[in-house]
Design an enzyme around this catalytic site. Structure first.
Site, PDB file in Angstrom:
ATOM      1  CB  ILE A 104      28.480   9.826   5.903  1.00  0.00           C
ATOM      2  CG1 ILE A 104      28.700  11.252   5.650  1.00  0.00           C
ATOM      3  CG2 ILE A 104      27.077   8.975   5.952  1.00  0.00           C
ATOM      4  CD1 ILE A 104      29.633  12.186   5.070  1.00  0.00           C
ATOM      5  N   GLY A 304      32.463   6.165  -0.470  1.00  0.00           N
ATOM      6  CA  GLY A 304      30.684   6.336  -0.751  1.00  0.00           C
ATOM      7  C   GLY A 304      30.252   7.312   0.200  1.00  0.00           C
ATOM      8  CD  GLU A 305      29.162   5.299   4.341  1.00  0.00           C
ATOM      9  OE1 GLU A 305      29.814   5.842   5.199  1.00  0.00           O
ATOM     10  OE2 GLU A 305      29.032   4.136   4.841  1.00  0.00           O
ATOM     11  N   GLY A 306      29.640   9.752   0.712  1.00  0.00           N
ATOM     12  CA  GLY A 306      29.523  11.178   1.007  1.00  0.00           C
ATOM     13  C   GLY A 306      30.646  11.413   1.907  1.00  0.00           C
TER      14      GLY A 306
END
Length: 339
Positions: A104, A304-306
């Site tokens: 990210i 995930g993580e954005g």
């Protein structure tokens, strides 16, 4: 604007969501019809630009201030072996976000979006939801406040990410509680568990649903009893964004499950949100369908993580660049479509 102090306050806020700027939306749609292109020829890019105009309250939306905020937490039910990774990864990855080492971080740099990471109790796991509610009401409200306070209101667009070993299990439990179905309908491989790990995840979700039924049929209670602090913080941030008319670009399964309670509180509860992508988690695609969210990208991501939403930011930037930068037929002295 202050975060809700009680569950009653929270419900009041959820029942009084602003509708955005209809006049700006109309003006943006009219501008799209006048740009030097066949009407509708930019497809979803046109829709995205009009959406941003509606929530930014401007005919020409901007992306001068886009922020990415990662919320990190820990989950008590991980003791049941629901993840391929140990709990200490939470603190290690949080340090990685701060040091600029994670995926990210690279995406944030690539698209010029400042990145912040917020500790939502990495050293204080939620309770094991197979035995007790994941959070007490004060803990739940405190986590919501962390997210609520992360939104200043002057952002042009916000993206939320998360880190929390076990949180795909929490997302599956919250989704099943809110929307029904069997535990197995919502559980996926997450960090990459094997067949036995998948069975453990299904069992833990089923036990959590049985332990808290029927209370978890109510969306806010589902999030409190089965979710995580990072999920409650994301919910609070999404609520604050709506109240301050800030558009949101949603990430994957955990983020979408975190904000689902807002989407279920009212028919248009997530009207300020765009789904950035559909992740590889089967529960995410099911959840997007149930919330009537059409993702911009389908890249089989599951980090995930954005990261999925950050990748979709490139598409959003393209939409704004065309909408705000292109000339109209009149400005370009180009003949329009024949009547």
């Amino acid at each position: 604007m202050t975060p809700p102090q009680t569950i009653a306050d929270l419900r009041t806020l959820m029942n009084s969501l602003p509708a955005g700027d209809a006049a700006a939306r109309t003006a943006a749609a009219a501008r799209q019809d006048q740009l030097v292109k066949p009407a509708g020829s930019l497809g979803r890019l046109e829709e995205v630009a009009i959406h941003l105009a509606h929530w930014q309250g401007a005919e020409k939306p901007a992306l001068d201030k886009v922020t990415i905020t990662i919320f990190a937490g820990s989950h008590g039910m991980t003791k049941h072996g629901v993840s391929a990774f140990p709990d200490e990864v939470n603190a290690q990855m949080f340090g990685g976000f701060q040091a600029g080492m994670a995926a990210i971080c690279q995406l944030a740099d690539a698209f010029g979006a400042p990145l912040a990471a917020i500790d939502c109790g990495i050293d204080h796991p939620t309770a094991d939801f197979t035995e007790a509610p994941a959070m007490t009401e004060p803990e739940f409200l405190a986590a919501i406040a962390q997210g609520f306070d992360a939104i200043s209101g002057d952002e042009d667009l916000v993206i939320f990410g998360e880190m929390g070993i076990g949180n795909t299990t929490a997302a599956a439990a919250v989704s099943a509680a809110m929307l029904g179905g069997e535990a197995a309908d919502w559980v996926g491989a997450g960090t990459g568990v094997d067949a036995q790990g998948l069975k453990r995840k299904v069992d833990v979700v089923a036990r959590g649903l049985a332990r808290h039924a029927p209370r978890v049929a109510e969306p806010v209670e589902a999030l409190r009893r089965l979710g995580g602090r990072e999920m409650a913080a994301i919910f609070g941030a999404c609520l604050a964004a709506r109240l301050k008319s800030v558009p949101v670009l949603l990430d994957g399964f955990i983020v979408t499950a975190s904000v689902a309670a807002l989407g279920l509180a009212a028919e248009d509860g997530l009207a300020h949100c765009i789904a950035g992508h559909a992740s590889e988690e089967p529960g995410h695609r099911r959840l997007l369908d149930r919330l009537h969210l059409d993702p911009l990208l389908r890249l089989n991501m599951r980090l995930g993580e954005g990261s999925g939403a950050a990748t979709a930011l490139g598409v959003v930037k393209a939409a704004v660049a065309c909408h705000s930068g292109m000339a109209t037929f009149a400005e370009a002295a180009v003949a329009g479509k024949n009547a």
